[in-house]
Scaffold this motif. Structure first.
Motif, mmCIF file in Angstrom:
data_model
loop_
_atom_site.group_PDB
_atom_site.id
_atom_site.type_symbol
_atom_site.label_atom_id
_atom_site.label_comp_id
_atom_site.label_asym_id
_atom_site.label_seq_id
_atom_site.Cartn_x
_atom_site.Cartn_y
_atom_site.Cartn_z
ATOM 1 N N PHE A 224 -4.389 5.755 7.687
ATOM 2 C CA PHE A 224 -3.226 5.475 6.839
ATOM 3 C C PHE A 224 -2.782 4.043 7.090
ATOM 4 N N GLU B 11 -7.975 6.366 -0.406
ATOM 5 C CA GLU B 11 -7.192 6.833 -1.549
ATOM 6 C C GLU B 11 -6.409 5.700 -2.199
ATOM 7 N N ARG C 75 -8.443 -3.080 -2.936
ATOM 8 C CA ARG C 75 -7.852 -2.367 -4.071
ATOM 9 C C ARG C 75 -7.808 -3.272 -5.302
ATOM 10 N N GLU D 91 -8.784 3.707 -4.218
ATOM 11 C CA GLU D 91 -9.281 4.513 -5.337
ATOM 12 C C GLU D 91 -8.303 4.516 -6.527
ATOM 13 N N LEU D 92 -7.019 4.263 -6.215
ATOM 14 C CA LEU D 92 -5.953 4.445 -7.198
ATOM 15 C C LEU D 92 -6.179 3.756 -8.560
ATOM 16 N N LEU E 158 0.868 -1.182 0.000
ATOM 17 C CA LEU E 158 0.000 0.000 0.000
ATOM 18 C C LEU E 158 0.902 1.227 0.000
ATOM 19 N N ILE E 159 0.393 2.323 -0.526
ATOM 20 C CA ILE E 159 1.207 3.540 -0.514
ATOM 21 C C ILE E 159 1.008 4.246 0.824
ATOM 22 N N ASP E 160 2.123 4.424 1.538
ATOM 23 C CA ASP E 160 2.044 4.915 2.926
ATOM 24 C C ASP E 160 1.442 6.312 3.033
ATOM 25 N N GLU E 161 1.647 7.115 1.980
ATOM 26 C CA GLU E 161 1.211 8.508 2.075
ATOM 27 C C GLU E 161 -0.277 8.680 1.766
ATOM 28 N N LEU E 162 -0.916 7.591 1.342
ATOM 29 C CA LEU E 162 -2.340 7.701 0.994
ATOM 30 C C LEU E 162 -3.186 6.966 2.029
ATOM 31 N N THR E 163 -4.398 7.466 2.241
ATOM 32 C CA THR E 163 -5.307 6.817 3.186
ATOM 33 C C THR E 163 -5.870 5.545 2.545
ATOM 34 N N GLN F 209 -0.124 2.550 7.955
ATOM 35 C CA GLN F 209 0.668 2.213 9.148
ATOM 36 C C GLN F 209 -0.212 2.090 10.389
#
Lengths: 791, 229
Positions: free
Chosen positions: B138, B102, B154, B105-106, B94-99, B140
């Motif tokens: 997030f 989000e 996702r 949604e990617l 998962l991308i850490d900077e996105l909730t 983490q």
């Protein structure tokens, strides 16, 4: 989608605070420098554009040939003005003027001294000051004056100045016929606070009256406005030989030419009859410096982004797996760098606003941020976009090329050469910093070298006053006696010009053995008997002027370089013919620096002449405090010269002003060098932190195997020191080339010695080591168990 | 749905040439749930990456939805991928900077789905995976099992025909592992084709068929009765 990109980047920035600070802060500093330099360049390029006839105005100059080379002067014979006006239809207006001169203006009990010009009546129409009262035809009457708004306020406060009477130099009364808004700071006429009638001047000034029909008296300025569509060069060619075609052409072969207003400020230097630029060189140099410093900041961005790539590789992998095309990732990274550059621009505007007063001080300018100028915003935004695109280009192309399979498997390792572009950019960055440091050292060395030069007289406690009212001439002897009686004055004398400047020269001088086809220019100095004692010159041979010798009215003292020029082995008692009169050489004095301290002293001679006096020189006694001495001197002057304000100049201050230009260059270079180093170090700091992080595991293993802190510190620092060392090798020859070129502008100059490069090298290496050590020591002292367990 | 013929993959580093896959011939039909097993380094993940169009084979043919795609460019593969395949990884990715929202949604963003539909589909996926209550957190902040449920959300949000799972239970304890397996089974029962790489014989049994790989070769293919198409 854009929202998603920006959101990711924003959170990234928030998460990596040090990284963001370095990136945004560095870029903001780079932009600030670029913006300030941009404003400065803008200011310089817009110089004189205030004048409506900017494109049609020219000043008449002449090339003259005294010896081998042609020199250029803007001092011209008065009759040339009428000649141009009457016989050359190319000219719309022509006006002869004085130089901007200091004049005492009195109105009621208000006394002020201000600079201004005596001009012919067409001058205001040509130069188009903004009129507050009156019209451009204000100088039609001989007893009229146009004054600037600030002078009007100073003289009349809130009263209407129109039709008020002002007394000039206690010699003539004039009526105020116009008030104009002060010429702006970036006009050649910024210090012209009044314009008065040329006819009035010739009626008051004996020399000007005499010179009015003399073709070989070159002492005044001529300005002209060409008609629409007339070519400056062609007109220059037409007027070139005016004097030489007349009877008795002078030996110095004058060639007149037009120097257009749009070149006055930036292209003011001539060498041997050719325009060789001028300030434009500095404008270009600093323009480049600005672009380079912005580039340095962009490089930081590129370097840090790629260094961070291993961290972001995973994100790239995920996005690609989920179907992102490479072009979308490129777009993502560009929007990220644009976000950063936009934040940096905001920060830059704040920093620039805060820094501008400081910079104005250094550059002697009055610049402001052009908040309301759309053009300024256009450029600022264009710069911001450009910086974002440059900064984002490398990461965008590099990061987006990652293979998702590799990065997601965790097997991603940047290749052996992945760090190479980063290293090249780092070398580039430090090369610029090193070059700027070397440049700064050279400029300051050159200034100190010239300052250290023996000036040939003693300027301590020496003051000068200009004798601008008849009262001073009339009462000179009484003033001198009274001043000496105060006990605070050691000596008083008169001279035609200031000790700080060469006042006038002549080619009409001959001596035994002079080559008949050489007409060298010698500086003439008319002085009174006590001059030598006042300024403390050094007699090298013979004796000083003395009242004891009646024959000293026909005596002459030469400076050393005049003696060398004349080629006398035993100069004393040799005869020199000057102005139709024979003079006997009675002494030789040490060369005194009156012109540029960076040039050889011009051959000069001194004669006694009381009637030519314009300046009173006063040597203060070293026993009395300056403040007290000045008070007593003021009392004397108030008694004999009540019409004038008590104004004086310290010679040492005026001498120091000769270095203004060079010191300004030095300070600017230093300012840029510090910023370049700062930006480079910020980048280096960020980069070391990533390298230290990347090699955590390696460091852990090494420590387990027995490496100590010093070993690890060496391991990590070595790499960066090597890069900086390469920068030294790159920058030194480049700096040598440019600084050698700069020094060639100066006759009296330093040699580029090796130690300058040594100092620059040492300081840069030291700064590098300090910057790098913060992270390397941190990495070296970390507990290896942690880093290994993590894996 | 997918068919390979004489598939080979060779990795070349400076001096060493490693054959990761050799002569692999398999076919995966629509609606299947295939498990791939084998010891470490046998080429399981390589095969999965090639089947998922993340990588090109060195040699041989690869048919995806009846198109020969072995020589497709990265761009063409990306296009096929985003429309047809969902991925689930061992390490969630998962991308850490996105909730959570989000992240899920990617794929829809890359598919160009409009805002309203995106919102609807993300909500559906999150609800289906019972992780809706964590939508604004997030990664983490979540447990491993929760993260994997987000990752599965996702993977399914774009309604792909195929889900590729690379050791989806590898980083989870047995309770969370069982949970993820039942989710995958549920998806398969709803019609999605699933290919899963795993070390665990127990979880491999969830599939209709188990492919055993050894040193880049297919050793056995066990069909199970459950297969029902």
């Amino acid at each position: 989608m854009l929202k998603n990109y920006l959101k990711t980047e924003w959170r990234n920035l928030k998460k990596n605070k040090v990284y963001s600070f370095i990136n945004i802060g560095g870029l903001a500093i780079g932009m600030t420098v670029a913006m300030i330099i941009g404003l400065w360049v803008w200011d310089e390029l817009s110089f004189d554009k205030f004048h409506k006839n900017y494109d049609h105005i020219a000043q008449v100059w002449q090339f003259v040939k005294f010896d081998v080379e042609k020199s250029s002067y803007n001092s011209l014979p008065i009759p040339l003005a009428a000649e141009l006006r009457n016989k050359y239809p190319e000219f719309k207006e022509v006006s002869v003027t004085t130089y901007n001169r200091n004049v005492v203006l009195t109105s009621g009990d208000k006394k002020l001294s201000r600079t201004g010009m005596y001009t012919e009546s067409d001058f205001p129409k040509m130069m188009t000051p903004k009129m507050i009262f009156g019209t451009y035809s204000g100088l039609a009457g001989i007893h009229s004056i146009m004054i600037s708004e600030s002078l009007a306020k100073a003289l009349f406060a809130s009263e209407s100045p129109i039709d008020k009477i002002i007394r000039l130099d206690n010699k003539a009364d004039v009526k105020v016929t116009g008030v104009y808004k002060d010429f702006p700071g970036n006009s050649s006429f910024k210090d012209v606070f009044f314009l008065a009638s040329w006819q009035l001047f010739t009626s008051m000034d004996g020399y000007a009256k005499f010179a009015s029909d003399q073709w070989d008296e070159n002492s005044f300025q001529i300005f002209a406005q060409l008609k629409e569509g007339i070519d400056v060069k062609k007109t220059s060619a037409k007027i070139k030989d005016i004097r030489m075609k007349m009877n008795y052409p002078p030996p110095y072969k004058p060639e007149f030419f037009l120097h257009p207003m749009n070149r006055w400020h930036l292209y003011g230097d001539f060498k041997n009859g050719v325009n060789i630029g001028g300030l434009i060189k500095l404008v270009r140099l600093f323009g480049f410096a600005g672009i380079f410093i912005l580039l340095l900041a962009c490089i930081n961005f590129m370097n840090l982004s790629t260094a961070r790539s291993e961290k972001r590789a995973r994100e790239v992998g995920i996005r690609k797996t989920l179907g992102s095309a490479r072009s979308q990732l490129i777009r993502q990274f560009f929007s990220e760098s644009l976000l950063v550059s936009c934040i940096a621009l905001l920060l830059c505007l704040i920093i620039a606003e805060l820094l501008l007063p400081f910079f104005n001080n250094i550059a002697d300018k009055n610049m402001v941020i052009l908040w309301t100028n759309p053009f300024f915003w256009l450029i600022a935004i264009a710069f911001c976009l450009l910086a974002g695109l440059i900064a984002g280009s490398y990461p965008a192309l590099y990061l987006s090329s990652f293979q998702p399979v590799k990065v997601l498997k965790g097997s991603f390792k940047a290749g052996r050469f992945a760090a190479l572009p980063r290293k090249v950019l780092l070398v580039f960055q430090f090369s610029i910093s090193v070059a700027l440091i070397i440049g700064t050292i050279v400029v300051f060395r050159q200034i100190y070298y010239a300052k250290d030069r023996s000036i040939g007289y003693d300027y301590n406690g020496l003051i000068e006053m200009s004798m601008n009212t008849p009262d001073l001439h009339k009462h000179y002897d009484a003033i001198r006696t009274d001043l000496l009686n105060t006990g605070v004055v050691a000596e008083v004398s008169e001279s035609r010009g200031s000790i700080v400047f060469d006042y006038g020269g002549t080619t009409g001088i001959s001596w035994k053995g002079k080559s008949p086809d050489m007409y060298p220019l010698l500086m003439s100095n008319e002085i009174t008997f006590d001059y030598g004692k006042t300024i403390g010159w050094k007699i090298l041979e013979g004796r000083d002027f003395s009242k004891k010798f009646a024959t000293d009215s026909a005596a002459m003292i030469l400076n050393q370089s005049a003696m060398q020029l004349m080629g006398f082995k035993n100069p004393l008692n040799e005869i020199v013919r000057y102005g139709g009169k024979d003079y006997r050489i009675i002494g030789i004095v040490d060369n005194m620096i009156k012109g540029s301290p960076f040039e050889a002293v011009k051959p000069s001679f001194f004669t006694i002449n009381y009637s030519a006096a314009n300046v009173i020189n006063i040597k203060l006694s070293s026993q009395t405090a300056t403040g007290i001495a000045l008070n007593k001197i003021e009392d004397v002057f108030k008694k004999y010269n009540p019409a004038s304000p008590f104004e004086y100049k310290f010679v040492d201050e005026q001498y120091a002003a000769k270095f203004d230009h060079e010191e300004r260059i030095g300070r600017l270079a230093g300012f840029f060098a510090i910023l370049a180093i700062l930006i480079s170090c910020l980048g280096l700091f960020g980069l070391t932190s990533f390298v230290a992080e990347q090699r955590t595991k390696e460091i852990g293993i090494r420590k387990v195997l027995g490496a100590n802190v010093l070993n690890v510190w060496q391991l990590l620092s070595k790499e960066f020191l090597l890069l900086v060392f390469i920068s030294l090798l790159v920058a030194s020859p480049v700096a040598w080339y440019f600084m050698n070129g700069w020094l060639e502008n100066y006759e009296y100059r330093i040699e580029l010695s090796l130690w300058i490069f040594g100092v620059a090298a040492f300081s840069v290496l030291l700064i590098t080591l300090l910057t790098v050590s913060f992270h390397t020591i941190k990495a070296a002292t970390a507990n290896p168990v942690k880093s290994l367990r993590y894996e | 749905m997918i068919r390979t013929a004489n598939l080979r993959k060779i990795y070349t580093t400076d001096e060493v040439e490693t054959t990761a896959l050799n002569n692999v011939n398999i076919e995966i039909k629509q609606g299947e749930f295939v498990s791939i097993m084998g010891p470490s380094g046998c080429g399981k993940s390589t095969l999965l990456n090639i089947l998922g169009l993340l990588d090109n084979p060195s040699d041989g043919e690869l048919f995806f939805l009846d198109n020969e795609v072995a020589k497709y460019s990265e761009r063409q593969r990306a296009l096929l991928r985003k429309e047809n395949i969902g991925f689930v990884f061992q390490s969630f990715n998962l991308i850490d900077e996105l909730t959570v929202t989000e992240n899920v949604e990617l794929p829809l963003l890359y598919l160009g789905v409009n805002t309203a539909d995106r919102k609807k589909k993300v909500t559906e996926a999150l609800e289906r995976m019972e992780i809706m209550h964590r939508a604004n957190h997030f990664p983490q902040q979540l447990s491993g099992g929760q993260q994997q449920r987000v990752a599965v959300s996702r993977a399914i949000v774009g309604n792909p025909k195929l889900i590729l799972a690379d050791e989806p239970t590898g980083n989870l304890d047995s309770a969370r592992g069982d949970e993820v397996m039942s989710i995958l089974t549920g998806l398969n029962e709803a019609g999605t084709t699933i290919v899963m790489v795993t070390h665990s014989p127990t979880y491999a049994e969830y599939g209709n068929r188990i492919i055993h790989l050894f040193d880049g070769h297919v050793v056995t293919e066990n069909y199970k009765e459950k297969f029902h198409v």
